[in-house]
Design a protein around this motif. Sequence first.
Motif, PDB file in Angstrom:
ATOM      1  N   LEU A  95       0.816  -1.206   0.000  1.00  0.00           N
ATOM      2  CA  LEU A  95       0.000   0.000   0.000  1.00  0.00           C
ATOM      3  C   LEU A  95       0.855   1.264   0.000  1.00  0.00           C
ATOM      4  N   ALA A  96       0.212   2.399  -0.008  1.00  0.00           N
ATOM      5  CA  ALA A  96       0.882   3.687  -0.160  1.00  0.00           C
ATOM      6  C   ALA A  96       1.983   3.873   0.877  1.00  0.00           C
ATOM      7  N   LEU A 123      -1.703  -7.480  -4.433  1.00  0.00           N
ATOM      8  CA  LEU A 123      -2.226  -6.144  -4.726  1.00  0.00           C
ATOM      9  C   LEU A 123      -1.159  -5.093  -4.473  1.00  0.00           C
ATOM     10  N   VAL A 124      -0.958  -4.214  -5.467  1.00  0.00           N
ATOM     11  CA  VAL A 124      -0.101  -3.037  -5.300  1.00  0.00           C
ATOM     12  C   VAL A 124      -0.992  -1.822  -5.511  1.00  0.00           C
ATOM     13  N   ASP A 125      -1.232  -1.054  -4.463  1.00  0.00           N
ATOM     14  CA  ASP A 125      -2.172   0.064  -4.509  1.00  0.00           C
ATOM     15  C   ASP A 125      -1.493   1.313  -3.969  1.00  0.00           C
ATOM     16  N   SER A 168      -2.821  -0.772  -9.037  1.00  0.00           N
ATOM     17  CA  SER A 168      -3.805   0.293  -9.215  1.00  0.00           C
ATOM     18  C   SER A 168      -3.418   1.549  -8.447  1.00  0.00           C
ATOM     19  N   ASN A 169      -4.057   2.652  -8.797  1.00  0.00           N
ATOM     20  CA  ASN A 169      -3.995   3.912  -8.048  1.00  0.00           C
ATOM     21  C   ASN A 169      -2.589   4.460  -7.859  1.00  0.00           C
ATOM     22  N   GLY A 170      -1.832   4.499  -8.965  1.00  0.00           N
ATOM     23  CA  GLY A 170      -0.519   5.116  -8.920  1.00  0.00           C
ATOM     24  C   GLY A 170       0.600   4.157  -8.741  1.00  0.00           C
TER      25      GLY A 170
END
Length: 199
Positions: free
Chosen positions: A138-139, A163-165, A197-199
Amino acid sequence: STVGLGSSNNVLRILSNTLWNANALGITVGSGAGTGNILSVEGGVISNSGAIAIGSVTSGNLSNSLTIFNGAQWFGGNVTLTSTNFYNVGGTGARSTVSNGTIGVTGAFGMMTVTNATLQSGAVTLSSAGVSNKISVLAGSTWNLLGNSLAVGTANTTGSVFLVDGGGIANGALVTNINNQTGLNLIAGNYNSLVISNG
């Protein structure tokens, strides 16, 4: 060293300004049928760790966790995460730093989360056996595999997710330096997935 040697709901907290040299000995969180055991590294430093086992394959073993956050540091150890147990790298407070060997997630519903942390590791296998395991990056995280392989699912595994978010931030979550020229598939088995996703 074991937190929860066949017992449940034990908690060990390693606080700031604490250094634990494990002398290459293994560290287990929740052995046997133990449940709800917690090793929480809250700003402290674990060095020279041997193999790390979070949970066991014993029936009834679940909800054991290793969490490293608030600027904590951990150095060493191949990681095995089993069914319905949790490995949390980073979290609230200052950015944490972790260096592990290989990381393997097996069984069902095991969950690893990396957030607000710098992680280095060896080869990663998500679901060497079982179903519905998940790794989330995550971020605020950077995970460097140091030229080692990433396997998302192996034969006869189902429904696991890597997942890479980035949380909407450019380069907010990075997984770098993966080498999959060793014969492992990036995605194998049934309905396993890699989501970015998301950057």
